[in-house]
Design an enzyme around this catalytic site. Structure first.
Site, PDB file in Angstrom:
ATOM      1  CD1 TRP A  94      -1.312   2.450   1.991  1.00 19.94           C
ATOM      2  CD2 TRP A  94      -2.940   1.593   0.725  1.00 19.94           C
ATOM      3  NE1 TRP A  94      -2.247   3.434   1.813  1.00 19.94           N
ATOM      4  CE2 TRP A  94      -3.264   2.933   1.041  1.00 19.94           C
ATOM      5  CE3 TRP A  94      -3.818   0.846  -0.064  1.00 19.94           C
ATOM      6  CZ2 TRP A  94      -4.431   3.547   0.601  1.00 19.94           C
ATOM      7  CZ3 TRP A  94      -4.989   1.466  -0.514  1.00 19.94           C
ATOM      8  CH2 TRP A  94      -5.287   2.791  -0.177  1.00 19.94           C
ATOM      9  CG  ASP A 196      -2.565   1.341 -19.665  1.00 18.88           C
ATOM     10  OD1 ASP A 196      -2.897   2.279 -20.432  1.00 18.88           O
ATOM     11  OD2 ASP A 196      -3.396   0.676 -19.022  1.00 18.88           O
TER      12      ASP A 196
HETATM   13  P1  ADP Z   1      -7.501  -0.989 -12.125  1.00 20.87           P
HETATM   14  O1  ADP Z   1      -6.603  -2.162 -12.413  1.00 20.87           O
HETATM   15  O2  ADP Z   1      -8.883  -1.413 -11.756  1.00 20.87           O
HETATM   16  O3  ADP Z   1      -7.476   0.060 -13.224  1.00 20.87           O
HETATM   17  P2  ADP Z   1      -5.582   0.552 -10.528  1.00 20.87           P
HETATM   18  O4  ADP Z   1      -4.408  -0.368 -10.404  1.00 20.87           O
HETATM   19  O5  ADP Z   1      -5.461   1.637 -11.531  1.00 20.87           O
HETATM   20  O6  ADP Z   1      -6.929  -0.298 -10.784  1.00 20.87           O
HETATM   21  O7  ADP Z   1      -5.862   1.154  -9.074  1.00 20.87           O
HETATM   22  C1  ADP Z   1      -7.025   1.920  -8.785  1.00 20.87           C
HETATM   23  C2  ADP Z   1      -6.670   3.143  -7.932  1.00 20.87           C
HETATM   24  O8  ADP Z   1      -6.114   2.733  -6.680  1.00 20.87           O
HETATM   25  C3  ADP Z   1      -5.577   4.006  -8.563  1.00 20.87           C
HETATM   26  O9  ADP Z   1      -6.130   4.991  -9.389  1.00 20.87           O
HETATM   27  C4  ADP Z   1      -4.852   4.603  -7.380  1.00 20.87           C
HETATM   28  O10 ADP Z   1      -5.491   5.804  -6.960  1.00 20.87           O
HETATM   29  C5  ADP Z   1      -5.054   3.578  -6.280  1.00 20.87           C
HETATM   30  N1  ADP Z   1      -3.833   2.724  -6.096  1.00 20.87           N
HETATM   31  C6  ADP Z   1      -3.236   1.952  -7.053  1.00 20.87           C
HETATM   32  N2  ADP Z   1      -2.198   1.272  -6.521  1.00 20.87           N
HETATM   33  C7  ADP Z   1      -2.138   1.619  -5.208  1.00 20.87           C
HETATM   34  C8  ADP Z   1      -1.275   1.249  -4.121  1.00 20.87           C
HETATM   35  N3  ADP Z   1      -0.305   0.361  -4.275  1.00 20.87           N
HETATM   36  N4  ADP Z   1      -1.503   1.807  -2.910  1.00 20.87           N
HETATM   37  C9  ADP Z   1      -2.524   2.672  -2.732  1.00 20.87           C
HETATM   38  N5  ADP Z   1      -3.364   3.070  -3.710  1.00 20.87           N
HETATM   39  C10 ADP Z   1      -3.176   2.558  -4.940  1.00 20.87           C
END
Ligand code: ADP
Length: 293
Positions: A94, A196
């Site tokens: 996280w 991406d």
């Molecule tokens: P999806 O695969 O559904 O597109 P994402 O990987 O883009 O999802 O993650 C969704 C949202 O979660 C991101 O836009 C970001 O704000 C948040 N996020 C992504 N990775 C982390 C992380 N490791 N820790 C905290 N928040 C994260």
């Protein structure tokens, strides 16, 4: 949701007991349900989807590990993937995403250039992955033109034809594939790419340092990553100035940018439908005109 099963697999992968409190839902993603799962000491980011998406999560974890091993921007360290009941999941570190500092965007530009300095012999990758939820083939090729023709544009054009977007798109798209050598004559190195990199896949940690996530990793022309940053915008002038200072672009980027973003527009056509058809066709016509010189 089978949270106890997921918590057990987190404990096994980390080698430490893990008894989380209730998961907190996280918004912002396009494809999966996302959560924060935490006990008093440790917090993880967990994405969940149907069981058949396990391979997608495995490829995402491998992509994050590949990016983490390079000297580029920070990425969440992947912990494990697996299934719980009928669902598949990925667990990673996280990261508290906060706000940019004054120099965060420039730092992101410099660090992306550093990521791109990580190169290898062939274009492609050790495994296939996904772009959004669409399959993305990565069979290694020494030649960039054939890679872009077969595994990027050609692959999406075939998917589009299968979805009923044949006809003119197919005919003009096939013509474009034939003239690709005229548009891609700059001899790029196979650079490690995020793959991406739109504005929704970059954030800044609590120190303001850039964090990139949700990749579609492969080795390709670095300009493909830069082109994607420009497709939906949001990166800002400092980002581009810092990137170009670290590693200037070759002449002709403007044309190649359109060629690289055509891949994402075709993918949007395949994922989200007809709204992207005229944009795809217009890009193809523009590129055909450029190829004629
Ligand atoms: P999806 O695969 O559904 O597109 P994402 O990987 O883009 O999802 O993650 C969704 C949202 O979660 C991101 O836009 C970001 O704000 C948040 N996020 C992504 N990775 C982390 C992380 N490791 N820790 C905290 N928040 C994260």
């Amino acid at each position: 949701m089978h949270w106890p099963l997921i918590a057990e697999q987190i404990a096994a992968a980390s080698g430490e007991p893990f008894s989380p409190s209730a998961p907190r839902s996280v918004g912002g993603g396009c494809i999966n349900s996302a959560y924060q799962l935490a006990d008093g000491e440790r917090a993880y980011f967990v994405k969940i989807n149907q069981g058949e998406t396990l391979a997608m999560f495995e490829a995402e974890a491998a992509g994050l590990a590949e990016l983490a091993a390079a000297a580029g921007p920070r990425v969440p360290r992947p912990l494990c993937t697996g299934t719980a009941g009928s669902q598949a999941f990925i667990v990673m570190e996280w990261i508290d995403l906060g706000r940019q500092r004054g120099d965060s965007a420039a730092e992101a530009g410099r660090q992306l250039a550093r990521l791109h300095e990580c190169t290898r012999e062939d274009f492609g990758w050790d495994r296939d992955n996904t772009i959004g939820s669409t399959a993305q083939p990565n069979t290694p090729r020494a030649d960039w033109v054939s890679f872009w023709r077969e595994q990027r544009l050609g692959f999406q054009l075939k998917l589009a034809a299968r979805q009923g977007y044949g006809g003119r798109l197919r005919e003009r798209g096939t013509r474009l594939l034939e003239v690709l050598p005229a548009l891609l004559d700059h001899d790029p190195a196979p650079s490690l790419l995020h793959g991406d990199l739109w504005g929704g896949n970059i954030g800044y940690d609590d120190q303001g340092a850039p964090v990139i996530f949700d990749p579609a990793v492969y080795f390709g022309d670095r300009e493909a990553d830069l082109a994607m940053t420009e497709l939906f915008g949001g990166f800002g002038g400092d980002f581009y100035a810092a990137y170009r200072e670290a590693w200037p672009l070759s002449p002709g980027y403007g044309t190649r940018k359109a060629l690289y973003n055509l891949y994402h527009i075709l993918n949007h056509l395949n994922l989200f439908g007809r709204g992207y058809l005229s944009q795809a066709e217009a890009l193809i016509e523009r590129l055909l005109a450029e190829a004629r010189g």
